[in-house]
Scaffold this motif. Sequence first.
Motif, PDB file in Angstrom:
ATOM      1  N   GLN A 158      -1.060   5.286  -7.905  1.00  0.00           N
ATOM      2  CA  GLN A 158      -1.625   6.363  -7.325  1.00  0.00           C
ATOM      3  C   GLN A 158      -2.310   7.074  -8.346  1.00  0.00           C
ATOM      4  N   ASP A 192       4.162  -7.536  -0.244  1.00  0.00           N
ATOM      5  CA  ASP A 192       5.651  -8.064  -0.489  1.00  0.00           C
ATOM      6  C   ASP A 192       5.422  -9.423  -1.376  1.00  0.00           C
ATOM      7  N   ILE A 233       1.265  -5.586 -10.740  1.00  0.00           N
ATOM      8  CA  ILE A 233       1.612  -4.733  -9.845  1.00  0.00           C
ATOM      9  C   ILE A 233       0.943  -4.831  -8.559  1.00  0.00           C
ATOM     10  N   LEU A 292       3.160   4.928  -9.444  1.00  0.00           N
ATOM     11  CA  LEU A 292       3.124   4.244  -8.438  1.00  0.00           C
ATOM     12  C   LEU A 292       3.427   5.133  -7.199  1.00  0.00           C
ATOM     13  N   ALA A 293       2.819   4.672  -6.033  1.00  0.00           N
ATOM     14  CA  ALA A 293       3.502   5.399  -4.766  1.00  0.00           C
ATOM     15  C   ALA A 293       4.899   5.602  -4.698  1.00  0.00           C
ATOM     16  N   SER A 294       5.708   4.826  -5.198  1.00  0.00           N
ATOM     17  CA  SER A 294       7.200   4.901  -4.968  1.00  0.00           C
ATOM     18  C   SER A 294       7.639   5.930  -6.016  1.00  0.00           C
ATOM     19  N   ILE A 314       6.063  -6.114  -9.932  1.00  0.00           N
ATOM     20  CA  ILE A 314       6.560  -5.070  -9.357  1.00  0.00           C
ATOM     21  C   ILE A 314       5.793  -5.278  -7.693  1.00  0.00           C
ATOM     22  N   ARG A 365       7.772   5.584  -9.081  1.00  0.00           N
ATOM     23  CA  ARG A 365       7.938   5.132 -10.597  1.00  0.00           C
ATOM     24  C   ARG A 365       6.816   5.246 -11.314  1.00  0.00           C
ATOM     25  N   LYS A 367       5.059  -4.636  -3.688  1.00  0.00           N
ATOM     26  CA  LYS A 367       5.379  -3.511  -2.492  1.00  0.00           C
ATOM     27  C   LYS A 367       5.541  -2.058  -3.052  1.00  0.00           C
ATOM     28  N   ASP A 368       4.422  -2.018  -3.998  1.00  0.00           N
ATOM     29  CA  ASP A 368       4.371  -0.779  -4.395  1.00  0.00           C
ATOM     30  C   ASP A 368       2.626  -0.691  -4.988  1.00  0.00           C
ATOM     31  N   SER A 369       2.113   0.682  -5.272  1.00  0.00           N
ATOM     32  CA  SER A 369       0.761   0.411  -5.403  1.00  0.00           C
ATOM     33  C   SER A 369       0.574   1.945  -6.380  1.00  0.00           C
ATOM     34  N   ALA A 371       0.534  -4.585  -4.121  1.00  0.00           N
ATOM     35  CA  ALA A 371       1.029  -3.594  -2.944  1.00  0.00           C
ATOM     36  C   ALA A 371       1.690  -4.257  -1.892  1.00  0.00           C
TER      37      ALA A 371
END
Lengths: 565, 565
Positions: free
Chosen positions: B218, B186, B182, B227-229, B212, B231, B214-216, B184
């Motif tokens: 949480q 791109d 993962i 994740l922040a999205s 994955i 997901r 652009k996602d971080s 964060a």
Amino acid sequence: MGKKVLIVGGVAGGASVAARVRRLDESAEIVMFERGPYVSFSNCCIPFHISGDIEKSESLVLMTPPEFDKQYNIDARVYNEVVAINKEEKTVSVKNVQTGETYEEAYDVLFLAPGANAVRPRSIAGIDSKHVFVMKTVPDVAALTAYTKANEVKDVAVVGGGYIGLEVAENLKMAGYNVSLIEAQDQIMAPLDYDMVQIINREIMKNGVDLILKDSVQAIGSDEVTLASGRTVKAQAVVMAIGVSPENALAKQAGLELGVAGSIKVNHHYQTSNPHIYAVGDAIETTCFFTGQKTQLTLAGPAQRQARAAADHVYGRTYLNTGVIGSSSVKMFGLNSANTGLNEKQCQARGIAYDFAYIIPKDKVSIMPGAENLFFKLIFAVPSGKILGAQAVGRGNVDKRIDVIATAIMLNANLEDLKELELTYSPHFSTAKDVVNHAVLVGLNILNGEFKKVPVTKVRELVESGAMIIDAREEHEHKKSHVKGAVNIPLSQFRGRLDEIPKDQPVYVHCRSSQRSYNMVRALGQLGFENIYNIDGSFLGISEYEYFNDVTLNRDPIVTEYNFN
Amino acid sequence: MGKKVLIVGGVAGGASVAARVRRLDESAEIVMFERGPYVSFSNCCIPFHISGDIEKSESLVLMTPPEFDKQYNIDARVYNEVVAINKEEKTVSVKNVQTGETYEEAYDVLFLAPGANAVRPRSIAGIDSKHVFVMKTVPDVAALTAYTKANEVKDVAVVGGGYIGLEVAENLKMAGYNVSLIEAQDQIMAPLDYDMVQIINREIMKNGVDLILKDSVQAIGSDEVTLASGRTVKAQAVVMAIGVSPENALAKQAGLELGVAGSIKVNHHYQTSNPHIYAVGDAIETTCFFTGQKTQLTLAGPAQRQARAAADHVYGRTYLNTGVIGSSSVKMFGLNSANTGLNEKQCQARGIAYDFAYIIPKDKVSIMPGAENLFFKLIFAVPSGKILGAQAVGRGNVDKRIDVIATAIMLNANLEDLKELELTYSPHFSTAKDVVNHAVLVGLNILNGEFKKVPVTKVRELVESGAMIIDAREEHEHKKSHVKGAVNIPLSQFRGRLDEIPKDQPVYVHCRSSQRSYNMVRALGQLGFENIYNIDGSFLGISEYEYFNDVTLNRDPIVTEYNFN
């Protein structure tokens, strides 16, 4: 209509000239003459067809005449031999070797890229027998493989221990033949020094090739060759690879000036003594990067750059001719070897004051799978520290380390310039203080007189003269195998055993790879011992250096047992 | 008695200082403090224990305190944490973390080599759970492997796509876990540009790691991370590898000046703001070779050189501090990647005018077994041609080519300086005009305005805008797969089909790897076509650049079928 450009020779140099001229001048009329059946074949890959690494001999041909025509509008004429240059008329006389017809072709610019011929000494009886081969062209290798299969050849003698000889011997062995490799000098691979070559000798021996040194072929019979020593070597086929001579027949006929060893003389733009005629590749005289002396170097890389530079000059583009340093590499069974620049012998012959660092680090982090010893010799000028050359032998990535040194040489670096050299590092590929960094620091220590050393070549003499040798390894290592007569004072004990180390005579220290011995030498130097020498390469280096001659000459080893790990 | 030298930290930087001081000064009293259980372990090798490439975690320890004592007379104290520096008294306060006892130790010279700490953001819920790991020390990796085995972990989330994250993800996958990686940003691997990274993305995907971007993270739960999205990703264990921060607690406590991002400020001799205190390694501020700007770089090679330089300065030896260029390499499954110097993003951020050559040659002679594509990007300054950086990705020897560029950078070379570069050549290892030679010539052509080009990153835009694209490959190649809308005019036919090529609009030409398209572009330029562009990387480059996003974003491909060969 553009210039009419004729090119003699269609392999590395010639094909590169043709392609470069086309890129510079879409309107040029370009004709490339090749007397053989193929243009643009990979002559460097020829030996690898013998083993089947390259399965089909046709694969060696990278581009055909129809492809040259269609893609580059280049007229590539195979089986067309240029037999004369008519300088005044600016024409060449060409013979179609298939039909026997001859014709004239005019040029504005003529490029000579005729290459070099394999030497076949007339003095060897039987040299013209049908089972004697050379290895320069696709038909050469096709002829050898066809002959050996058709005639149930079991034993092959390869004559000459240069790169071609080595690669041919290796690939014949891989193909299942009994192979002898015969070299007249005391060492194979002239670009390396004698000490580095011993490591390769061992690999060759280990792989079952019979390596015969200091002996030359006098007569070739149908089932054996006879050497100068009187020894006979079984061989139903013979490959001659004792060297090449520049193909200068055309240049001579045209009255062009010749240079070193019959090569074609060129100026710094690769123009011959006639300004409308250029020459490139294995046939020409080149310049030594270090000394400016004229020399010859038959390597594909320089040939390509010469081709580009010559074509560029025709079109008014400037080009700095730096001269050649001599960089090459070769794989020999499981061992890789690479070198660049001057070796010790060359420095001596040229009267260049030099010294060298010889180290045997691992080629990646020691705990990583596949980490191997890398034997590395870095040669530098004294007192300037200017980098002059390097040689590397090992199972891993030796070419990387040598390419770094080649780059440093051509950028005129000295040891100090490389002290901060930041190379890529990952445990898979290298170490944090990688081989080159390590060699540079050792070189600086030597240049700055931080410690004294003796080379691996002198250890036998030391042992035989009863010199005081300290083995700085641990006791269990010493027990397993050691230099005869060496006193075992481990690095881990020496501070408590200083009274065992004499101050009134030279003391020579070794360990496994010189790391521990170096630390001991530095410490002893500060403790008032003034006559302490580190033994280059230590036990690993001694074992590799001595093994081949010990075994082949049935010589008394100076170690109780060899240890190569 | 010699100097009393104290060292905080016993890994790369600290151990190197200790060994160097000993070589320079046999009489020095040297104490090395390490708060953890081990000194001198290979932190760079830690990830490789996860897969079993390095079988035992103890193998990661290269040298023990008793060995330091015996061999180097260095007092290495593990489980001893320096908790305070008393600058005025020139003492440190040390806590024995096993007994809780504290004591004072005086110094003449103090070296700080405390390293950096893995970042564990407090903002992530569950960050302190027992199944969340970092990967900095031997106990870290031992804890992870023990936990995953004891708890039947099947899914592991690795957070952070830097070198550590990548290596941890690869080795977890090789050990049989389901792995999510993962990141964060791109892109993974910040030292490379976005275009080069796509090739690695494809390899990661191919090997079954869920990448994955652009996602971080949480929140970390017992069986999944959120994740922040929104997901969720299944994970019974999590490895945090989002970066490190310099360990500066002691420096702060002692009132030493800090630099960039909390790193310890040092002068060019690695002295902190207190001249009796030096600092080296991951905790310090370094200097950018190119700009002289202060920066941070946590790499083992520079740490070793800093250690040597700092120790040398204590003993009056001079040392030129060139600053760092940033050279690194990483293996990711079957793909190797290496880089040095500045990338495009960094040039842009620093306002440095640059251009680049992007080529995809073979890494050895194409007909040799094992020849592979090598993706190579060479970045140079405009207008000077000064070499700024390079990036290489491929299955073969990428590190060699990057080390050559690193050497050229540190010797201040420009493109012209490298035109005659003579590297080692054998068909097993390279080509006669090897990758670096090739890139230099392309770079010079670009710098000299010999042709125009568009980068691989712009091709989608061209396709979508209906630009005129010519596919210069042969018809059978085009038939198999092609760029949507491209007109197939093979290099072998274009001279007879010039009327199909418009003069009143830009025309973009590609082939497989840009060799044929480049020749066509040069020819068209001379035939009066003024608006011709070569497409960088051609079909190979386009396929590699587009694939990952096409597949993961379910995006409409701009090619009819990918072709990676």
